[in-house]
Design a protein around this motif. Structure first.
Motif, PDB file in Angstrom:
ATOM      1  N   ASN A 175     -20.095   5.910  -1.659  1.00  0.00           N
ATOM      2  CA  ASN A 175     -19.051   6.736  -2.277  1.00  0.00           C
ATOM      3  C   ASN A 175     -18.117   7.782  -1.207  1.00  0.00           C
ATOM      4  OD1 ASN A 175     -19.918   5.642  -4.719  1.00  0.00           O
ATOM      5  ND2 ASN A 175     -21.625   7.338  -4.789  1.00  0.00           N
ATOM      6  N   HIS A 176     -18.221   7.466  -0.067  1.00  0.00           N
ATOM      7  CA  HIS A 176     -17.184   8.001   0.938  1.00  0.00           C
ATOM      8  C   HIS A 176     -15.990   7.372   1.037  1.00  0.00           C
ATOM      9  CE1 HIS A 176     -15.601   9.794   4.400  1.00  0.00           C
ATOM     10  NE2 HIS A 176     -16.443  10.859   4.149  1.00  0.00           N
ATOM     11  N   TYR A 177     -15.004   8.031   0.991  1.00  0.00           N
ATOM     12  CA  TYR A 177     -13.377   7.378   0.848  1.00  0.00           C
ATOM     13  C   TYR A 177     -13.213   6.512   2.296  1.00  0.00           C
ATOM     14  CZ  TYR A 177     -11.848  11.490   3.453  1.00  0.00           C
ATOM     15  OH  TYR A 177     -11.621  12.345   4.335  1.00  0.00           O
ATOM     16  N   MET A 178     -13.772   6.817   3.381  1.00  0.00           N
ATOM     17  CA  MET A 178     -13.387   6.213   4.585  1.00  0.00           C
ATOM     18  C   MET A 178     -14.299   4.914   4.693  1.00  0.00           C
ATOM     19  SD  MET A 178     -11.721   6.254   7.347  1.00  0.00           S
ATOM     20  CE  MET A 178     -11.256   7.580   8.358  1.00  0.00           C
ATOM     21  N   PRO A 179     -13.311   3.695   4.512  1.00  0.00           N
ATOM     22  CA  PRO A 179     -14.092   2.340   4.593  1.00  0.00           C
ATOM     23  C   PRO A 179     -14.482   1.992   6.063  1.00  0.00           C
ATOM     24  CG  PRO A 179     -11.710   2.031   4.396  1.00  0.00           C
ATOM     25  CD  PRO A 179     -11.891   3.574   4.144  1.00  0.00           C
ATOM     26  N   MET A 180     -15.411   1.274   6.428  1.00  0.00           N
ATOM     27  CA  MET A 180     -15.749   0.927   7.562  1.00  0.00           C
ATOM     28  C   MET A 180     -14.546  -0.088   8.359  1.00  0.00           C
ATOM     29  SD  MET A 180     -18.844   0.892   8.783  1.00  0.00           S
ATOM     30  CE  MET A 180     -19.007  -0.479   9.691  1.00  0.00           C
ATOM     31  N   SER A 181     -13.822  -0.592   7.543  1.00  0.00           N
ATOM     32  CA  SER A 181     -12.603  -1.163   8.138  1.00  0.00           C
ATOM     33  C   SER A 181     -11.717  -0.242   8.984  1.00  0.00           C
ATOM     34  CB  SER A 181     -11.788  -2.075   7.202  1.00  0.00           C
ATOM     35  OG  SER A 181     -11.169  -1.045   6.295  1.00  0.00           O
ATOM     36  N   LEU A 182     -11.756   1.117   8.947  1.00  0.00           N
ATOM     37  CA  LEU A 182     -10.969   1.922   9.919  1.00  0.00           C
ATOM     38  C   LEU A 182     -11.613   2.444  11.059  1.00  0.00           C
ATOM     39  CD1 LEU A 182      -8.998   3.964   7.003  1.00  0.00           C
ATOM     40  CD2 LEU A 182      -8.304   2.055   8.271  1.00  0.00           C
ATOM     41  N   LEU A 183     -12.973   2.062  11.137  1.00  0.00           N
ATOM     42  CA  LEU A 183     -13.805   2.666  12.198  1.00  0.00           C
ATOM     43  C   LEU A 183     -13.042   2.260  13.541  1.00  0.00           C
ATOM     44  CD1 LEU A 183     -16.098   4.351  13.187  1.00  0.00           C
ATOM     45  CD2 LEU A 183     -17.494   2.294  13.294  1.00  0.00           C
ATOM     46  N   LYS A 203      -8.598   5.441   1.491  1.00  0.00           N
ATOM     47  CA  LYS A 203      -9.533   4.525   0.473  1.00  0.00           C
ATOM     48  C   LYS A 203      -8.999   3.112   0.525  1.00  0.00           C
ATOM     49  CE  LYS A 203     -10.915   7.715  -3.135  1.00  0.00           C
ATOM     50  NZ  LYS A 203     -10.475   8.056  -4.607  1.00  0.00           N
ATOM     51  N   ALA A 204      -7.656   2.957   0.816  1.00  0.00           N
ATOM     52  CA  ALA A 204      -7.203   1.652   0.689  1.00  0.00           C
ATOM     53  C   ALA A 204      -7.262   0.887   2.237  1.00  0.00           C
ATOM     54  CB  ALA A 204      -5.622   1.791   0.190  1.00  0.00           C
ATOM     55  N   GLY A 205      -7.898   1.434   3.026  1.00  0.00           N
ATOM     56  CA  GLY A 205      -8.212   0.825   4.248  1.00  0.00           C
ATOM     57  C   GLY A 205      -6.753   0.969   5.296  1.00  0.00           C
ATOM     58  N   ILE A 206      -5.963   1.967   4.988  1.00  0.00           N
ATOM     59  CA  ILE A 206      -4.897   2.155   5.922  1.00  0.00           C
ATOM     60  C   ILE A 206      -4.909   3.264   6.562  1.00  0.00           C
ATOM     61  CG2 ILE A 206      -2.524   2.445   5.866  1.00  0.00           C
ATOM     62  CD1 ILE A 206      -2.277   1.424   2.919  1.00  0.00           C
ATOM     63  N   ALA A 207      -4.992   3.148   8.022  1.00  0.00           N
ATOM     64  CA  ALA A 207      -5.100   4.222   8.781  1.00  0.00           C
ATOM     65  C   ALA A 207      -4.083   5.159   8.817  1.00  0.00           C
ATOM     66  CB  ALA A 207      -5.154   3.647  10.249  1.00  0.00           C
ATOM     67  N   LEU A 208      -4.330   6.349   8.972  1.00  0.00           N
ATOM     68  CA  LEU A 208      -3.332   7.594   9.001  1.00  0.00           C
ATOM     69  C   LEU A 208      -2.622   7.373  10.316  1.00  0.00           C
ATOM     70  CD1 LEU A 208      -5.211  10.409   7.456  1.00  0.00           C
ATOM     71  CD2 LEU A 208      -4.011   8.856   6.226  1.00  0.00           C
ATOM     72  N   THR A 209      -1.456   7.731  10.220  1.00  0.00           N
ATOM     73  CA  THR A 209      -0.437   7.972  11.152  1.00  0.00           C
ATOM     74  C   THR A 209      -0.375   9.340  11.654  1.00  0.00           C
ATOM     75  OG1 THR A 209       1.418   8.429   9.703  1.00  0.00           O
ATOM     76  CG2 THR A 209       1.109   6.046  10.486  1.00  0.00           C
ATOM     77  N   ASP A 210       0.255   9.589  12.690  1.00  0.00           N
ATOM     78  CA  ASP A 210       0.465  10.960  12.997  1.00  0.00           C
ATOM     79  C   ASP A 210       1.197  11.774  12.146  1.00  0.00           C
ATOM     80  OD1 ASP A 210      -0.857  10.504  15.412  1.00  0.00           O
ATOM     81  OD2 ASP A 210       1.057  10.457  16.939  1.00  0.00           O
ATOM     82  N   ALA A 211       2.324  11.023  11.530  1.00  0.00           N
ATOM     83  CA  ALA A 211       2.893  11.871  10.686  1.00  0.00           C
ATOM     84  C   ALA A 211       2.266  12.162   9.303  1.00  0.00           C
ATOM     85  CB  ALA A 211       4.133  10.933  10.158  1.00  0.00           C
ATOM     86  N   ASP A 212       1.079  11.226   8.890  1.00  0.00           N
ATOM     87  CA  ASP A 212       0.146  11.603   7.896  1.00  0.00           C
ATOM     88  C   ASP A 212      -0.603  12.492   8.220  1.00  0.00           C
ATOM     89  OD1 ASP A 212       1.129   9.240   6.210  1.00  0.00           O
ATOM     90  OD2 ASP A 212      -0.428   7.887   7.395  1.00  0.00           O
TER      91      ASP A 212
END
Length: 176
Positions: free
Chosen positions: A129-137, A55-64
Motif C-alpha cells: 500500500n505504498h504509493y511509490m511503485p517499483m517501476s520508479l526505483l 502512483k501512476a508510475g510517473i517520475a517527478l520532475t524538478d518542477a514537480d
C-alpha cells in the motif's frame, strides 16, 4: 560510512536521505527518538498531484519537486528560527535539492542511506500500500547524486538494523 565532515558543534537539524525504499522514514524516526528531538516525514508534504503521478508510475520532475522542497525548506527554517532540533526524511537526491534545503540552515547534516538495488527493491516489494511503485526505483537511482566532499554529512550502509544505524549516526557525531 563516508563523507563525514566533523565539526565542533553537534548538529541539531538533520535530513535522512536516499532513494525510495532505503528506510528514510524508519531510520529518521529512530534517530529522532534516540536523540529526543522532533521528526518530520517529508512525504507528508507532497501535494496530492505529486502522489498521484508517482502512483501512476510517473517520475517527478524538478518542477514537480520545487514547491515540495520549498515547503520542506520552510520546515527547516522554522526549526532554526525556534532554535529547535529536527530530523526530516527527504529523498534529497540531487545536490541542488540539498542546497535548497541547506539555504535554510547552513549547518544542516545529510545522512545518506545507501544500499544495493536488490536489497532496496526487496524492501519496496515488502511494503504494501505504498504509493511509490517499483517501476520508479531506477529513476531514483539515476537521479541520485552522492554527497560531495564539501557537504556536511555521511553515507551509511543500510544492512544493519534501524537501531544500530541510528546508534552509528549518533556515535559519529559524538551524541551516543
Amino acid at each position: 560510512m563516508g563523507n563525514f565532515i566533523k565539526q565542533a558543534i553537534a548538529p541539531t537539524r538533520w535530513v535522512v536521505m536516499g532513494v525510495s525504499g532505503c528506510g528514510k522514514s524508519e531510520i529518521g524516526s529512530a534517530l529522532a527518538a534516540r536523540l529526543g528531538i522532533a521528526y518530520a516525514e517529508g512525504d507528508d508534504y507532497h501535494p496530492s498531484t505529486n502522489v498521484e503521478k508517482m502512483k501512476a508510475g510517473i517520475a517527478l520532475t524538478d518542477a514537480d519537486r520545487s514547491d515540495w522542497l520549498l515547503t520542506l525548506q520552510q520546515q527547516i527554517r522554522t526549526a532554526v528560527e525556534a532554535g529547535a532540533s529536527l530530523v526530516l526524511s527527504c529523498s534529497s537526491l540531487k545536490r541542488r535539492y540539498r542546497d535548497l534545503l541547506r539555504a535554510a540552515d547552513p549547518a544542516l547534516v545529510f545522512i545518506h542511506l545507501d544500499g544495493a538495488r536488490e536489497l532496496i527493491a526487496a524492501r519496496m516489494r515488502a511494503r504494501p500500500n505504498h504509493y511509490m511503485p517499483m517501476s520508479l526505483l531506477e529513476s531514483q537511482f539515476a537521479a541520485l547524486e552522492a554527497l560531495a566532499p564539501d557537504e556536511r554529512g555521511l553515507r551509511i550502509d543500510i544492512t544493519r538494523t534501524p537501531d544500530q544505524i541510528s546508534g552509528d549516526i549518533a556515535q559519529c557525531f559524538g551524541l551516543a
